[in-house]
Write an enzyme that holds these catalytic residues in place. Structure first.
Site, short mmCIF file in Angstrom:
data_model
loop_
_atom_site.label_atom_id
_atom_site.label_comp_id
_atom_site.label_asym_id
_atom_site.label_seq_id
_atom_site.Cartn_x
_atom_site.Cartn_y
_atom_site.Cartn_z
N ASP A 143 32.72 -63.19 -48.77
CA ASP A 143 33.01 -63.76 -47.45
C ASP A 143 32.07 -63.21 -46.39
OD1 ASP A 143 35.07 -65.26 -48.40
OD2 ASP A 143 36.68 -64.00 -47.62
N ASN A 144 31.79 -64.04 -45.41
CA ASN A 144 30.98 -63.64 -44.27
C ASN A 144 31.50 -62.36 -43.63
OD1 ASN A 144 29.22 -63.92 -41.92
ND2 ASN A 144 31.05 -64.64 -40.84
#
Length: 436
Positions: A242-243
């Protein structure tokens, strides 16, 4: 930061159930996720309202603009700023500057960002690593420009760049680090709030637009080191991260290595271990969650996942959506294992200062989207800084870190480890020893 006695006493008396946490009010920030799209057009500010009258120079051209087609001519979004050279459709509704806040050293950069001399002294006194350990050009200045991007687009809850830096100077951390390198694989310690790669092949969205000077994806960083130097033909990520999440990210140097890694992930032979800082003190030292997950039909952006309570509930959710999203709403089986490593209080200055928190080791058996974040929230212990699944809009990052990745290849097991970030230790003061 030292924890006052009143805050310490107050923390001991609080209930551990995180569902009772009050919403953050006033001065709230969110630096854990890059805002890559907006549902409404932000109000363009005058340059003087977002950046001090200080020496600035135009940012160097992004490496992203050199080898790939972009979208069009320059678009100025702030008075007196030329804007980015080729704004993409993903930046259509965002205020995007072409000039960055810079300086010859940390102090001059801070002053150019609007801090007073007294505020600069306070930051350097409370967090000297900003000057002694952080890279000025690759960490401090890009993070400051990111904060200004959030201010420009009404994502800082009214807080200024200067106020944010003074309150939580750990927010300036952004270091890319190689933790393993060989002929077949490179493992990177990915910084938090850094995009993994670039969307390709999407209608009208062939290239991610840099949102601020110094904006950089992991793909861009790897391209500079390996593709542009002729060592690789392209970047091949072996899995997703995930970012908002920091930690170990594996990339393959060739197709054969990428295929071998993909096989292990497909067969669930790869083992991942994460670290998370969560709200509340879990009653048990270890527990497992097996709740199925599906797409949340009530999220208009289609970003969030949810726990699917029953087959009937999943069918109702699926009926509210269309296409692939409908199938994803029905839910899939998931399993996540948790182990408490320590319990204490949150030491980040802000709305949740002194709140009870715990550091946990997380082992996902399956690999569903947002699995760890949703399962922790479902357990009553959402991740600190997770603005999607907790009430925290105040902490500078989502405190989830991919710590270890073990890959049992036929030739032998390879182990990749990204050290625990310094920001974890800075955010937690241990007060309760782990139960035996």
């Amino acid at each position: 930061l030292p924890l006052p006695q009143k805050a310490r006493a107050r923390a001991r008396g609080w209930e551990t159930a995180s569902s009772s946490m009050s919403a953050a009010v006033g001065g709230l920030i969110r630096l854990a996720r890059l805002a890559s799209a907006a549902s409404r057009s932000p109000r363009a500010r005058a340059a003087s309202s977002a950046v001090p009258r200080a020496r600035r120079r135009a940012a160097c051209p992004s490496p992203m603009s050199s080898k790939r087609d972009r979208h069009g001519v320059a678009r100025a979004t702030v008075e007196g700023d030329p804007g980015v050279a080729n704004p993409g459709l993903d930046a259509e509704n965002l205020v995007v500057r072409g000039e960055g806040i810079e300086g010859d050293d940390v102090r001059s950069t801070f002053l150019n960002a609007g801090l007073t001399d007294a505020q600069v002294d306070e930051v350097l006194r409370n967090h000297p690593q900003v000057e002694t350990s952080y890279d000025l050009v690759n960490e401090v200045q890009p993070r400051i420009n990111y904060m200004r991007f959030l201010v420009d687009n009404d994502r800082m809850g009214g807080e200024t760049v200067a106020e944010c830096v003074v309150r939580q100077p750990q927010s300036l951390e952004r270091r890319f680090q190689i933790v393993h390198e060989c002929d077949d694989y490179v493992a990177v310690n990915k910084p938090w709030c850094v995009r993994l790669d670039t969307p390709r092949g999407w209608p009208g969205k062939t290239r991610f637009t840099a949102k601020y000077p110094g904006d950089l994806s992991v793909e861009d960083w790897l391209e500079q080191k390996y593709v542009e130097t002729g060592k690789w033909d392209t970047v091949r990520f072996c899995h997703q991260l995930d970012n908002a999440t920091s930690g170990v990210l594996l990339s393959a140097a060739n197709k054969k290595a990428a295929g071998a890694a993909a096989r292990l992930f497909r067969e669930r032979a790869a083992k991942k271990t994460y670290l998370a800082l969560v709200f509340g003190h879990p009653t048990n030292d270890a527990w497992t969650v097996t709740a199925p997950l599906g797409r949340d039909p009530f999220d208009p952006k289609g970003f969030k996942e949810r726990v699917v309570e029953s087959v009937e509930e999943g069918e109702k959710a699926a009926a509210m959506l269309e296409g692939k999203a409908s199938n994803k709403a029905r839910g899939k089986a998931c399993e996540t294992r948790f182990e408490v490593l320590s319990r204490g209080v949150l030491t980040l200055r802000g709305a949740f200062f002194g709140a009870p928190v715990a550091k946990v080791r997380v082992t996902p058996v399956t690999g569903r989207r947002h699995q760890i974040r949703v399962h922790l929230a479902h357990s009553g212990h959402p991740i600190v800084g997770d603005n999607a699944y907790s009430e925290d809009r105040d902490s500078f990052r989502t405190f989830l870190h991919a710590h270890v990745l073990e890959m049992p290849f036929p030739s032998g097991t390879m182990r990749f480890e990204a050290p625990e970030p310094a920001s974890f230790a800075a955010a937690l003061e241990e007060t309760v020893a782990r139960a035996e």
